[in-house]
Design a protein around this motif. Structure first.
Motif, PDB file in Angstrom:
ATOM      1  N   CYS A  68       6.260   6.419 -14.132  1.00  0.00           N
ATOM      2  CA  CYS A  68       6.479   5.535 -12.993  1.00  0.00           C
ATOM      3  C   CYS A  68       5.203   5.502 -12.163  1.00  0.00           C
ATOM      4  O   CYS A  68       4.728   6.543 -11.698  1.00  0.00           O
ATOM      5  CB  CYS A  68       7.656   6.014 -12.143  1.00  0.00           C
ATOM      6  N   THR A  69       4.655   4.306 -11.978  1.00  0.00           N
ATOM      7  CA  THR A  69       3.452   4.107 -11.171  1.00  0.00           C
ATOM      8  C   THR A  69       3.843   3.411  -9.879  1.00  0.00           C
ATOM      9  O   THR A  69       4.420   2.326  -9.908  1.00  0.00           O
ATOM     10  CB  THR A  69       2.416   3.265 -11.923  1.00  0.00           C
ATOM     11  N   ALA A  70       3.551   4.045  -8.761  1.00  0.00           N
ATOM     12  CA  ALA A  70       3.799   3.472  -7.441  1.00  0.00           C
ATOM     13  C   ALA A  70       2.456   3.204  -6.774  1.00  0.00           C
ATOM     14  O   ALA A  70       1.602   4.099  -6.701  1.00  0.00           O
ATOM     15  CB  ALA A  70       4.644   4.411  -6.578  1.00  0.00           C
ATOM     16  N   GLN A  71       2.280   1.981  -6.270  1.00  0.00           N
ATOM     17  CA  GLN A  71       1.005   1.614  -5.669  1.00  0.00           C
ATOM     18  C   GLN A  71       1.212   0.620  -4.537  1.00  0.00           C
ATOM     19  O   GLN A  71       2.135  -0.185  -4.549  1.00  0.00           O
ATOM     20  CB  GLN A  71       0.061   1.008  -6.715  1.00  0.00           C
ATOM     21  N   ASN A  72       0.353   0.736  -3.542  1.00  0.00           N
ATOM     22  CA  ASN A  72       0.214  -0.261  -2.486  1.00  0.00           C
ATOM     23  C   ASN A  72      -1.271  -0.380  -2.169  1.00  0.00           C
ATOM     24  O   ASN A  72      -2.088   0.333  -2.780  1.00  0.00           O
ATOM     25  CB  ASN A  72       1.071   0.094  -1.265  1.00  0.00           C
ATOM     26  N   PRO A  73      -1.694  -1.254  -1.273  1.00  0.00           N
ATOM     27  CA  PRO A  73      -3.135  -1.415  -1.047  1.00  0.00           C
ATOM     28  C   PRO A  73      -3.866  -0.153  -0.628  1.00  0.00           C
ATOM     29  O   PRO A  73      -5.098  -0.111  -0.695  1.00  0.00           O
ATOM     30  CB  PRO A  73      -3.178  -2.468   0.078  1.00  0.00           C
TER      31      PRO A  73
END
Length: 484
Positions: free
Chosen positions: A434-439
Motif C-alpha cells: 500500500c502506497t500512501a502519498q500527498n504533495p
C-alpha cells in the motif's frame, strides 16, 4: 421727524412679516444609526421641533425595488383621534416645543434593510384647514456575520513529486456574510505577506530576480518568512562536479588565448571537451536521496480573491493562497484562514496543519482468511507528528501485489480499501503493498495474506467427488450385467 419716520417704518416691517410668522415652523431629523446585526432590536428615532400644533406622524419603509417608489406605512399617529393632543390653539401664546417619535423593530431581518422616512404635519397657524408638512429619512443597514468558513487544499488529492517543485494552493471559503468580509492568511500564527495575483501572470514562475525585487522594501515586522538552510540542501557531488566543469572551461579559454597559432590543437581540445559529459545546474537541484530543493529563504505567496452573490442578499468569498511547496520546510506547518467582519466581535478562523503520510496502519478482515472468503485490507490511520491531528492534504492510496497481478487481473487498485472477493488458495503467502502519498511525501507499507483451508469447502468437494464416483460405479455395472 426722525422719530415718527422710524416708527412708521417699523410698523410697515411688522405688517409685512407678521402673516408669515403665524404660519409656524417645522424641522424634522432622524438620529443616525450604525449598521445593525441581524437578529438585534433597533429603535428608529425621529426628532422634530415646531411652534405649532401637531397634526400627524407617519413612518414609511421605502421599497427601493419598486420603480414607482412604493412605500409601506409602518406607523401612524393622528392627533384628531388622540384627545391629549387635541387642545385649542392659543394665538396669544407661542411655545417652541420639541417632540420625538420612535419605531421599534424587534429582531431585525435582512428584509428590514432599506430606507425609512418620518413624515410630520402641523396645523397652519392661520387656519386649521391647512397642514404644514416636513420629513426626514434614514437608511437602515442590516449586516450578517459569516455563516461558515472552511480551509481546504485545491486540486486534492494530488501525488507526490520527487524531482520537481510543485505549486500548492489553499482555498478558504466564507459563506453567508453581508457585506463581504476581509480574508487573510497566517502561517504559524504570523500574518503572511502576499502578492496579489494581478501582479503576476503565472503563479508558478519564481526566480531569484523576483525574490530580490520583492524583498527590497518589505517590512519584516509581523510577517512570516520561511527560513531554509540552503547549504545542507545542495548535493555535494553535483556541486563538486560543477566546479570541475567550470575549471575545465577556464582552462579551455586560457588555451585559446595562449596558443593562437595552433588552431588544430585548440579544435582538438574543444572537441575533446564536447565529448565529455556536461551538466547544467538549474535553480532546482535534486539529490539522490530525497527531494532537496534549493529555494529562496523568502518564498513568494500569491493570493486571489473572488466574490459571488449567493442569491439571498449575502455573498460567498473564495480566497486562494498559492506558493511553491517545499516538503522539508512546509511539513507540519500550521496555516490558518481568518476573517474580519463588522458583525463579529472577534475573528473567525479555520486552520489546517500540513502533514505527510507516515507509517500507515493496516487492518485485515477477517483476521484469519479461509479459501473462498472475502478479504478486506484497509488503512486505519497513520503515525502523526506532535503538531498534526491528521494527514493533510488527503492522501492517495495505491495497492499493488508484489510479484504479480491483483485478483481482478489489474496491476493496481486506487482507494483506501482493497477488497479481495472469494480468495483462492493460490493467494496464500502473497505480499500486498500500500502506497500512501500527498504533495508532502510518500510512504509504503506491506502486509502478507495467509489463506487457510476451508473445512466446509473441503467437505463439499469430497461429497461431490464421492457422488461422482458413485455415478461412475453404477454406470459401470451395466456392461457386466449385459455379459452375464
Amino acid at each position: 421727524m426722525s422719530g415718527p419716520l422710524s416708527l412708521l417704518l417699523l410698523l410697515l416691517l411688522l405688517s409685512f412679516i407678521a402673516p408669515r410668522l403665524t404660519v409656524g415652523y417645522l424641522t424634522v431629523s432622524i438620529e443616525p444609526l450604525p449598521p445593525v446585526v441581524v437578529g438585534d432590536t433597533v429603535t428608529l428615532k425621529c426628532n422634530f421641533q415646531t411652534d405649532g400644533n401637531l397634526r400627524e406622524i407617519v413612518w414609511f419603509r421605502v421599497n427601493t425595488q419598486v420603480t414607482d417608489g412604493g412605500k409601506q406605512k409602518i406607523f401612524t399617529y393622528d392627533s384628531m383621534y388622540n384627545s391629549s393632543y387635541s387642545h385649542l390653539e392659543d394665538n396669544r401664546r407661542r411655545e417652541h416645543l420639541s417632540y420625538h417619535s420612535t419605531v421599534r423593530l424587534p429582531e431585525v431581518h435582512m428584509d428590514d434593510d432599506g430606507l425609512y422616512e418620518c413624515h410630520v404635519g402641523i396645523y397652519d397657524r392661520r387656519t386649521r384647514d391647512k397642514v404644514v408638512l416636513a420629513s426626514g429619512s434614514i437608511f437602515l443597514t442590516v449586516i450578517v456575520p459569516p455563516r461558515s468558513i472552511s480551509l481546504e487544499a485545491a486540486d486534492s488529492p494530488a501525488p507526490f513529486s520527487r524531482y520537481e517543485v510543485q505549486n500548492f494552493s489553499l482555498v478558504c471559503t466564507v459563506t453567508g456574510a453581508k457585506p463581504a468580509p476581509m480574508v487573510y492568511f497566517k502561517r504559524d500564527g504570523e500574518l503572511i505577506d502576499v502578492v496579489p495575483s494581478t501582479q503576476s501572470s503565472s503563479v508558478g514562475e519564481q526566480s531569484k530576480v523576483h525574490v530580490q525585487e520583492k524583498t527590497q522594501g518589505r517590512s519584516q515586522a509581523g510577517l512570516w518568512s520561511g527560513q531554509v538552510s540552503t547549504s545542507r540542501d545542495i548535493d555535494d557531488t553535483k556541486l563538486q562536479k560543477s566546479v570541475t566543469l567550470l575549471e575545465n572551461a577556464g582552462k579551455l579559454a586560457q588555451l585559446g588565448q595562449d596558443s593562437p597559432d595552433h588552431p588544430k590543437d585548440e579544435n582538438e581540445q574543444i572537441s575533446k571537451a564536447d565529448s565529455e559529459p556536461t551538466e547544467v545546474i538549474p535553480e532546482t537541484v535534486v539529490s539522490r536521496e530525497f527531494p532537496r530543493w534549493v529555494q529562496s529563504s523568502d518564498p513568494l505567496y500569491y493570493s486571489q480573491h473572488q466574490q459571488q452573490d449567493a442569491g439571498d442578499g449575502t455573498v460567498q468569498v473564495r480566497a486562494m493562497l498559492t506558493w511553491n511547496l517545499n516538503p522539508q520546510v512546509d511539513n507540519e506547518a500550521l496555516f490558518s484562514c481568518e476573517v474580519n467582519h463588522p458583525a463579529l466581535s472577534m475573528p473567525m478562523q479555520s486552520e489546517v496543519t500540513l502533514a505527510s503520510p507516515r507509517g500507515p496502519r493496516l487492518s485485515m478482515s477477517p483476521s484469519q482468511a479461509r479459501v473462498g472468503d472475502t478479504v478486506r485490507i484497509a488503512v486505519q490511520g497513520f503515525q502523526l507528528g506532535p503538531s498534526a491531528s491528521e494527514v493533510f492534504p488527503q492522501p492517495i492510496f495505491t495497492w499493488t501485489r508484489v510479484g504479480g497481478r491483483l485478483l481482478n487481473g489489474g496491476l493496481e487498485h486506487v482507494g483506501r480499501e482493497l477488497v479481495l472477493e472469494r480468495v483462492p488458495a493460490e493467494l496464500n503467502g502473497s505480499m500486498f503493498r500500500c502506497t500512501a502519498q500527498n504533495p508532502l511525501g510518500s510512504t509504503d507499507t506491506h502486509t502478507r495474506l495467509i489463506v487457510f483451508d476451508n473445512p466446509k469447502l473441503k467437505k463439499g468437494r469430497q461429497f461431490v467427488e464421492s457422488q461422482m464416483r458413485g455415478d461412475v460405479s453404477q454406470t459401470g455395472l451395466d456392461p457386466s450385467r449385459a455379459e452375464m
